[in-house]
Design an enzyme around this catalytic site. Structure first.
Site, short mmCIF file in Angstrom:
data_model
loop_
_atom_site.label_atom_id
_atom_site.label_comp_id
_atom_site.label_asym_id
_atom_site.label_seq_id
_atom_site.Cartn_x
_atom_site.Cartn_y
_atom_site.Cartn_z
N HIS A 1 7.85 24.86 19.10
CA HIS A 1 8.07 25.49 17.80
C HIS A 1 8.40 26.95 18.05
CE1 HIS A 1 4.50 28.05 17.03
NE2 HIS A 1 3.78 27.13 17.64
N ASP B 1 8.79 29.36 15.47
CA ASP B 1 8.33 30.29 14.46
C ASP B 1 7.05 30.97 14.94
OD1 ASP B 1 7.05 27.75 14.25
OD2 ASP B 1 6.35 28.22 12.24
N ASP C 1 2.54 31.98 21.91
CA ASP C 1 2.55 30.99 20.82
C ASP C 1 3.81 31.14 19.98
OD1 ASP C 1 1.72 29.00 19.08
OD2 ASP C 1 0.50 30.35 17.88
N GLU D 1 6.30 25.22 12.06
CA GLU D 1 5.05 24.66 12.59
C GLU D 1 3.84 25.46 12.18
OE1 GLU D 1 1.72 24.03 15.46
OE2 GLU D 1 2.79 25.88 14.97
N GLU D 2 3.97 26.78 12.18
CA GLU D 2 2.82 27.61 11.82
C GLU D 2 2.41 27.37 10.36
OE1 GLU D 2 1.06 29.00 13.86
OE2 GLU D 2 2.20 29.77 15.54
N GLU E 1 3.47 23.90 23.93
CA GLU E 1 2.45 24.85 23.46
C GLU E 1 1.65 25.35 24.67
OE1 GLU E 1 1.54 26.05 20.46
OE2 GLU E 1 2.03 24.60 18.88
N HIS F 1 -1.89 34.03 17.86
CA HIS F 1 -2.20 34.72 16.61
C HIS F 1 -3.00 36.01 16.83
CE1 HIS F 1 -1.90 30.63 14.24
NE2 HIS F 1 -0.92 30.80 15.13
#
Length: 436
Positions: free
Chosen positions: A77, A79, A110, A145-146, A171, A409
């Site tokens: 992903h 995003d 991430d 995805e987030e 990931e 994050h």
């Protein structure tokens, strides 16, 4: 297979991968705003002579290398979450930084490092003549995805009609191989009341008080044991064969949890009794739990049953448009998934890794001790697109990706150049190991 040649090729691409990742960091790309990331990834794929590069109506980029019979997927992903409080950063999150070992910036772990390694892993397969008529590699840069894990793959599978034989999630895995994760779902509990003037609260029916009773039951569900004399048995019960036929995998993934994440109310004024109250629940699910079982668990709590028709327990839906404007509604249910430890995909990835790097995780001085204290094959704490790939659609999924879960994050996010190289090499070796 010449593992040394693969390692050398991956190392030779370290500077190219670093440049590519730093380019991506400089382009903001939060969920539903990923167009810049997608265009830059498609550009790199075309530059490296991918066989075919497509951007689907949702905005996912799909890059194919080779023309063989078996389709093998590598998903990232692309995003990111936002940057949060800029004062918590020691550097510009979109300018990033580069040192001899590290690359910093929002999305480095991430998980834009994953798309970088996957793109160059496919390039190495082509360079070294590893592509053959047995397989085609699909590298996907996926969106949203987030916001809604797995939504992108629901679209790829159901609308693009693309179904790989298996998928590697790129990931971050801290140098390990991950074969599963707990699932999750987003639950809403609504309670009705009747308002009245605050000077005579007995004339009304306070929805907040009713919700307070229910919240104590929800807390008990998360914190209680599962003894025979415990009225509200805790979620820990799913680790016991008495309650869960899938208890072995539940013990591998870890127990489920539930917590209140948001609370809402309505009231005519601050001088009135509240006539409604609602909460959002973050429910993490282990093996053996389903969305039906989780909703029923809340509906059967003593205080939910006590208030009867005044309580509604439901699941949230996601309907936010992608950056292309496409809306693809889905329930906020992200199933648990785990691929068996003796599955052909698990064994192939372990064999590819061990042929290249041995039977332990590798890393740099900063993280090697922590990594090698953990088993090579383990599981994620957080959620991934595997909830759709394997959880909803039954396509075998396994994880191996650059970076660290703990960086996700977080402010001052970074990854390691060595991880980009390691993952590109393992990705290059995997399809041959699987199809041999």
């Amino acid at each position: 297979m010449d593992f040394n040649a693969i390692k050398e090729a991956a190392k030779n691409y370290e500077a190219d991968m670093t440049r590519f990742l730093r380019d991506l960091v400089k382009i903001p790309g939060e969920s539903c705003g990923e167009k810049g990331h997608i265009d830059r990834i498609a550009e790199e794929m075309r530059k490296l002579d991918f066989t075919k590069v497509e951007i689907d109506p949702m905005g996912n980029v799909l890059g194919y290398m080779g023309t063989g019979a078996t389709l093998i997927g590598f998903d990232a992903h692309i995003d990111t979450v936002g940057i949060g409080n800029i004062n918590n950063w020691n550097f510009d999150p979109y300018d990033g930084f580069e040192s001899e070992e590290e690359i910093g910036g929002r999305g480095t772990s991430d998980q834009m490092g994953g798309i970088v390694s996957a793109v160059y892993g496919a390039k190495i397969m082509k360079d070294l003549g590893l592509l053959n008529d047995r397989y085609t590699v699909l590298v996907t840069g996926t969106v949203q995805e987030e916001d809604c894990d797995g939504l992108c793959w629901q679209y790829i599978i159901n609308e693009d009609k693309v179904r790989p034989e298996f998928v590697v999630s790129t990931e971050p895995t801290d140098g390990g191989i991950y074969r599963g994760q707990r699932g999750r779902m987003e639950i809403r509990v609504d309670v009705k009341g009747v308002s009245c003037h605050g000077s005579a609260p007995e004339r009304g029916d306070n929805a907040i008080y009713k919700m307070a009773d229910i919240l104590q039951d929800i807390r008990s569900l998360n914190e209680n044991d599962a003894d025979d004399d415990t009225e509200i048995k805790g979620l820990v019960k799913m680790l016991d064969a008495k309650y869960n036929p899938e208890y072995e995998e539940a013990n591998f993934l870890g127990r489920g949890t539930v917590t209140v994440s948001e609370i809402f109310f309505t009231s005519p004024s601050r001088c009135a009794v509240a006539d409604s109250c609602a909460v959002s629940l973050d429910r993490r699910m282990t093996a053996g739990e389903t969305w039906e079982s989780c909703l029923d668990e809340i509906r059967n709590l003593p205080n939910v049953k006590k208030y009867g028709d005044d309580v509604v327990v439901s699941m949230y839906n996601y309907e936010r448009p992608s950056y292309t404007g496409l809306v693809y509604p889905i329930e906020c249910y992200f199933p648990t998934w785990v691929i068996p430890k003796d599955h052909k995909v698990t064994k192939a990835l372990e064999e590819a890794y061990m042929g290249l790097y041995g039977d332990q995780r590798i890393g740099v001085a900063e993280n090697i001790a922590m990594r090698q204290a953990r088993p090579l094959t383990d599981k994620w704490t957080f959620s991934t697109n595997g909830v759709s790939i394997m959880g909803r659609n039954g396509i075998p999924c396994i994880g191996f990706g650059p970076g660290a879960e703990a960086q996700a994050h977080a402010p001052n996010e970074k990854t390691w150049k060595q991880d980009l190289v390691t993952c590109a090499a393992v990705y290059a070796a995997l399809p041959t190991m699987y199809t041999k």
